[in-house]
Design a protein around this motif. Structure first.
Motif, PDB file in Angstrom:
ATOM      1  N   UNK A 151      -3.305  -6.526  41.001  1.00  0.00           N
ATOM      2  CA  UNK A 151      -3.299  -7.584  41.059  1.00  0.00           C
ATOM      3  C   UNK A 151      -1.685  -8.160  41.250  1.00  0.00           C
ATOM      4  N   UNK A 152      -1.381  -9.086  41.728  1.00  0.00           N
ATOM      5  CA  UNK A 152      -0.224  -9.737  42.077  1.00  0.00           C
ATOM      6  C   UNK A 152       0.805 -10.154  41.020  1.00  0.00           C
ATOM      7  N   UNK A 153       0.290 -10.563  39.990  1.00  0.00           N
ATOM      8  CA  UNK A 153       1.301 -11.113  38.810  1.00  0.00           C
ATOM      9  C   UNK A 153       0.336 -11.245  37.614  1.00  0.00           C
ATOM     10  N   UNK A 154       1.293 -10.924  36.655  1.00  0.00           N
ATOM     11  CA  UNK A 154       0.518 -11.558  35.154  1.00  0.00           C
ATOM     12  C   UNK A 154      -0.077 -12.683  35.241  1.00  0.00           C
ATOM     13  N   UNK A 155      -1.115 -12.894  34.568  1.00  0.00           N
ATOM     14  CA  UNK A 155      -2.095 -13.973  34.674  1.00  0.00           C
ATOM     15  C   UNK A 155      -1.525 -14.821  33.330  1.00  0.00           C
ATOM     16  N   UNK A 156      -0.947 -16.012  33.721  1.00  0.00           N
ATOM     17  CA  UNK A 156      -0.428 -17.018  32.599  1.00  0.00           C
ATOM     18  C   UNK A 156      -1.535 -17.978  32.303  1.00  0.00           C
ATOM     19  N   UNK A 157      -2.254 -18.238  33.063  1.00  0.00           N
ATOM     20  CA  UNK A 157      -3.479 -19.348  32.946  1.00  0.00           C
ATOM     21  C   UNK A 157      -4.929 -19.038  33.454  1.00  0.00           C
ATOM     22  N   UNK A 158      -5.851 -18.942  32.427  1.00  0.00           N
ATOM     23  CA  UNK A 158      -7.042 -18.526  32.917  1.00  0.00           C
ATOM     24  C   UNK A 158      -7.976 -19.646  33.006  1.00  0.00           C
ATOM     25  N   UNK A 159      -7.429 -20.930  32.693  1.00  0.00           N
ATOM     26  CA  UNK A 159      -8.381 -22.103  33.122  1.00  0.00           C
ATOM     27  C   UNK A 159      -8.157 -22.178  34.832  1.00  0.00           C
ATOM     28  N   UNK A 160      -9.182 -21.932  35.426  1.00  0.00           N
ATOM     29  CA  UNK A 160      -9.014 -21.824  37.046  1.00  0.00           C
ATOM     30  C   UNK A 160      -9.028 -23.151  37.473  1.00  0.00           C
ATOM     31  N   UNK A 161      -9.430 -24.180  36.466  1.00  0.00           N
ATOM     32  CA  UNK A 161      -9.513 -25.646  36.891  1.00  0.00           C
ATOM     33  C   UNK A 161      -8.293 -26.475  36.733  1.00  0.00           C
ATOM     34  N   UNK A 162      -7.256 -25.730  35.922  1.00  0.00           N
ATOM     35  CA  UNK A 162      -5.895 -26.285  35.637  1.00  0.00           C
ATOM     36  C   UNK A 162      -4.895 -26.005  36.923  1.00  0.00           C
ATOM     37  N   UNK A 163      -4.190 -27.099  37.209  1.00  0.00           N
ATOM     38  CA  UNK A 163      -3.234 -26.906  38.304  1.00  0.00           C
ATOM     39  C   UNK A 163      -2.408 -25.547  38.333  1.00  0.00           C
ATOM     40  N   UNK A 164      -2.198 -24.797  37.082  1.00  0.00           N
ATOM     41  CA  UNK A 164      -1.561 -23.752  37.046  1.00  0.00           C
ATOM     42  C   UNK A 164      -2.496 -22.335  37.173  1.00  0.00           C
ATOM     43  N   UNK A 165      -3.913 -22.682  36.929  1.00  0.00           N
ATOM     44  CA  UNK A 165      -4.757 -21.611  37.237  1.00  0.00           C
ATOM     45  C   UNK A 165      -5.363 -21.386  38.405  1.00  0.00           C
ATOM     46  N   UNK A 166      -4.575 -21.540  39.537  1.00  0.00           N
ATOM     47  CA  UNK A 166      -5.329 -21.441  40.911  1.00  0.00           C
ATOM     48  C   UNK A 166      -4.923 -20.050  41.487  1.00  0.00           C
ATOM     49  N   UNK A 167      -4.211 -19.325  40.676  1.00  0.00           N
ATOM     50  CA  UNK A 167      -4.082 -17.925  41.336  1.00  0.00           C
ATOM     51  C   UNK A 167      -5.023 -16.913  41.535  1.00  0.00           C
ATOM     52  N   UNK A 168      -5.406 -16.367  42.496  1.00  0.00           N
ATOM     53  CA  UNK A 168      -6.676 -15.854  43.139  1.00  0.00           C
ATOM     54  C   UNK A 168      -7.203 -14.408  41.958  1.00  0.00           C
ATOM     55  N   UNK A 169      -6.036 -13.703  41.362  1.00  0.00           N
ATOM     56  CA  UNK A 169      -6.488 -12.840  40.663  1.00  0.00           C
ATOM     57  C   UNK A 169      -7.007 -13.277  39.374  1.00  0.00           C
ATOM     58  N   UNK A 170      -6.507 -14.431  38.968  1.00  0.00           N
ATOM     59  CA  UNK A 170      -7.186 -15.218  37.637  1.00  0.00           C
ATOM     60  C   UNK A 170      -8.573 -15.561  37.839  1.00  0.00           C
ATOM     61  N   UNK A 171      -8.829 -15.939  39.111  1.00  0.00           N
ATOM     62  CA  UNK A 171     -10.279 -16.248  39.432  1.00  0.00           C
ATOM     63  C   UNK A 171     -11.085 -15.109  39.420  1.00  0.00           C
ATOM     64  N   UNK A 172     -10.902 -14.127  39.981  1.00  0.00           N
ATOM     65  CA  UNK A 172     -11.480 -12.993  40.085  1.00  0.00           C
ATOM     66  C   UNK A 172     -11.856 -12.468  38.744  1.00  0.00           C
ATOM     67  N   UNK A 229      -4.434 -36.997  32.049  1.00  0.00           N
ATOM     68  CA  UNK A 229      -4.040 -36.217  31.134  1.00  0.00           C
ATOM     69  C   UNK A 229      -4.225 -35.044  31.221  1.00  0.00           C
ATOM     70  N   UNK A 230      -5.507 -34.760  31.855  1.00  0.00           N
ATOM     71  CA  UNK A 230      -6.210 -33.412  32.264  1.00  0.00           C
ATOM     72  C   UNK A 230      -5.322 -33.158  33.740  1.00  0.00           C
ATOM     73  N   UNK A 231      -4.691 -32.105  33.681  1.00  0.00           N
ATOM     74  CA  UNK A 231      -4.079 -31.761  35.025  1.00  0.00           C
ATOM     75  C   UNK A 231      -5.263 -30.981  35.987  1.00  0.00           C
ATOM     76  N   UNK A 232      -6.322 -31.788  36.406  1.00  0.00           N
ATOM     77  CA  UNK A 232      -7.325 -30.927  37.002  1.00  0.00           C
ATOM     78  C   UNK A 232      -6.642 -30.577  38.464  1.00  0.00           C
TER      79      UNK A 232
END
Length: 562
Positions: free
Chosen positions: A63-84, A156-159
């Motif tokens: 994978x490309x990077x360490x996953x810092x956010x596993x909520x893929x619906x959060x603005x910081x969770x859009x990295x593809x490896x986290x989604x996989x 307040x939810x950064x969707x």
């Protein structure tokens, strides 16, 4: 790397493919031998029946990077490896087949259907066996809480993507195990919502929405769960969940390991990982000869583009962005990338559809034509004075300088592309400074926060056109959604909203294409090419590889019996 809209679902039937894949040698006259064009359902996963697979074994994935956010619906969770990873451990309501068509997953749903069209009402009948890893059953409350978090009503939810959810009027209970979703206006792509599903307990406040999923998955709900996180070794290990009610997985574990792209061929050859991309000529030539290796090919929704940041610096000026578009020689970049490959890359002229999809047409309107004279004229009009051959333009004592942000883990092809862009823009008086940043910071600190002038990455698996809505809608306050360059307009927003409400797919495609014409005019991003899917896979690994438009079923992935 690839931030993605969530994984693939509905695809239109195949049209004539414009992209030809395959690898081979060149003829003596310099022309490349061409393999057959990929179909929209092109895939090669080494498909085998489960009876041929042994129980046990490990799949090792880079994978490309360490996953810092596993909520893929959060603005910081859009990295593809986290989604996989999330698709392997969270409830996956629908799975796509090779044509990209969604089918309900019986492990989670008994049924899901439209029961009314005016208003549009969807009823889901949940599998009563479906449980979260903490033992609680999946319920209508999970659906309702996810809708409330993602519909955009509470900022307040950064969707990352409120589209679709913002068209829902209500979510309620329907029977003992049922969910009733009522829409305010029709939504054609309803099957992409609530997939994956998250638990209400860890989604019912803005703080939980973000913090509960930071560097961990607090509760899972699928065949696999996260067994361990090792930040020192940069590995995340999935193991079967003993509480899983469905078909037992064949694998004992799946290990994800952070590796720079450039290190992956050697890692594969050293048997440290079990599959890797084999697209680049120098990589393909090494891996195709490797022992116990299959080369697998598919036709994925996968595009490479350059994002322009209209939210800061010189690129705030539309004329400068348009000048950049005209100064970039897309055909030259494509030819450089395809050198020594046996497929012909052609410039991608649409942001929503791939050339092998129905709906594809050239929407660029001439705005992406390579035309240095037009670029210079636009820069003159914007007040940037020509400094002479080889010198940057100036305005008010400032040089016309843009940064181009690269991940330190970039492949040679990504670096070559950046250097080509640097050379091309220099021809019209734009100085480009290439800046490499740590791989783990590339998305989190730079792309996601708009800290760049130019950058390039991939969007993948957006087979529902509506999944790209957050890429092109106007940001709201600090929430960029996925429009990292902050380029948009009310006209684009209105067309995308109308397209999302249109249940006739042909009419919806026309609306997306109308929006795309405006996207090109505003110089949001420069499409380059559809990226072919060519991967090297360890022989004996079944039901995994070049998925094309399909989703991975991790319960079927495994190693052949010897």
């Amino acid at each position: 790397m690839r931030p993605t809209p969530a994984a693939a679902w509905i695809a239109a039937a195949a049209a004539t493919a414009l992209l030809i894949t395959g690898c081979g040698s060149s003829d003596r006259d310099g022309t490349s031998k061409k393999a057959a064009a990929p179909k929209v359902d092109g895939q090669d996963i080494g498909a085998r029946p489960l009876a041929d697979l042994r129980q046990g074994g490990t799949l090792r994935v880079a994978i490309d990077q360490w996953i810092t956010q596993y909520n893929i619906n959060d603005v910081d969770g859009q990295q593809g490896d986290a989604q996989d990873i999330i698709k392997a451990v969270m409830p996956d309501l629908f799975d796509a087949d090779a044509q990209g068509t969604p089918h309900l997953n019986p492990d989670f749903l008994i049924s899901a259907k439209v029961v009314s069209t005016s208003p549009q009402v969807i009823e889901y009948d949940l599998n009563p066996k479906a449980r979260w890893s903490d033992g609680k059953p999946l319920s209508w409350r999970d659906f309702r809480t996810q809708w409330q978090a993602l519909n955009g009503a509470d900022q307040a939810y950064e969707a990352a993507d409120p589209s679709g959810y913002d068209q829902i009027a209500d979510v309620g209970q329907a029977g003992a195990h049922g969910v009733k979703v009522t829409f305010k206006s029709p939504y054609a792509d309803w099957q992409r919502l609530f997939d994956p599903l998250y638990p209400a307990e860890y989604y019912d406040s803005p703080a939980k929405f973000t913090k509960s999923w930071a560097e961990k998955v607090p509760v899972s709900g699928n065949a696999f769960k996260v067994g361990s996180y090792d930040k020192t070794a940069q590995t995340i290990t999935l193991v079967p969940d003993p509480k899983w009610w469905g078909r037992k997985p064949k694998l004992d574990s799946v290990i994800y390991r952070v590796l720079d792209t450039s290190a992956r061929p050697d890692a594969y050859l050293n048997k440290e990982i079990d599959y890797t991309a084999a697209l680049l000529p120098e990589v393909y030539k090494r891996l195709v000869k490797a022992p116990d290796t299959d080369i697998r090919r598919g036709a994925r929704w996968d595009e490479v583009h350059i994002t322009l940041n209209g939210g800061r610096g010189p690129l705030k000026d539309l004329r400068v962005r348009q000048a950049v578009q005209h100064a970039v020689d897309r055909q030259g970049i494509d030819q450089a990338f395809a050198k020594d490959l046996s497929f012909q890359l052609r410039p991608l002229d649409n942001h929503f559809f791939m050339p092998n999809q129905q709906g594809y047409k050239d929407t660029s309107g001439g705005y992406a034509d390579y035309d240095t004279a037009a670029a210079k004229k636009l820069l003159d009009a914007a007040g940037w004075k020509d400094g002479g051959a080889g010198k940057p333009r100036t305005k008010g004592g400032r040089q016309l300088t843009l940064d181009y942000i690269l991940s330190a883990g970039s492949s040679s092809a990504q670096v070559d592309q950046a250097e080509l862009v640097q050379q091309q823009l220099a021809q019209v008086g734009i100085k480009v400074e290439l800046k490499k940043v740590p791989a783990n910071d590339y998305f989190n600190q730079f792309v996601n926060r708009g800290n760049f002038d130019l950058t390039s990455f991939r969007n993948v698996d957006a087979v529902y056109a509506s999944m790209l809505t957050p890429v092109f809608v106007q940001p709201k306050g600090a929430n960029l959604f996925q429009n990292f360059g902050s380029v948009g307009s009310p006209k684009i927003d209105a067309l995308l909203k109308q397209a999302g409400e249109t249940t006739d797919h042909a009419k919806a495609a026309e609306l997306y294409n109308q929006a795309d014409t405006e996207i090109w005019r505003l110089a949001h991003s420069i499409e380059l090419y559809q990226r072919p899917e060519i991967v090297a896979v360890r022989s004996g690994l079944a039901n995994f590889g070049a998925e094309g438009l399909a989703d991975v079923d991790y319960t079927k992935v495994g190693w052949l019996k010897k």
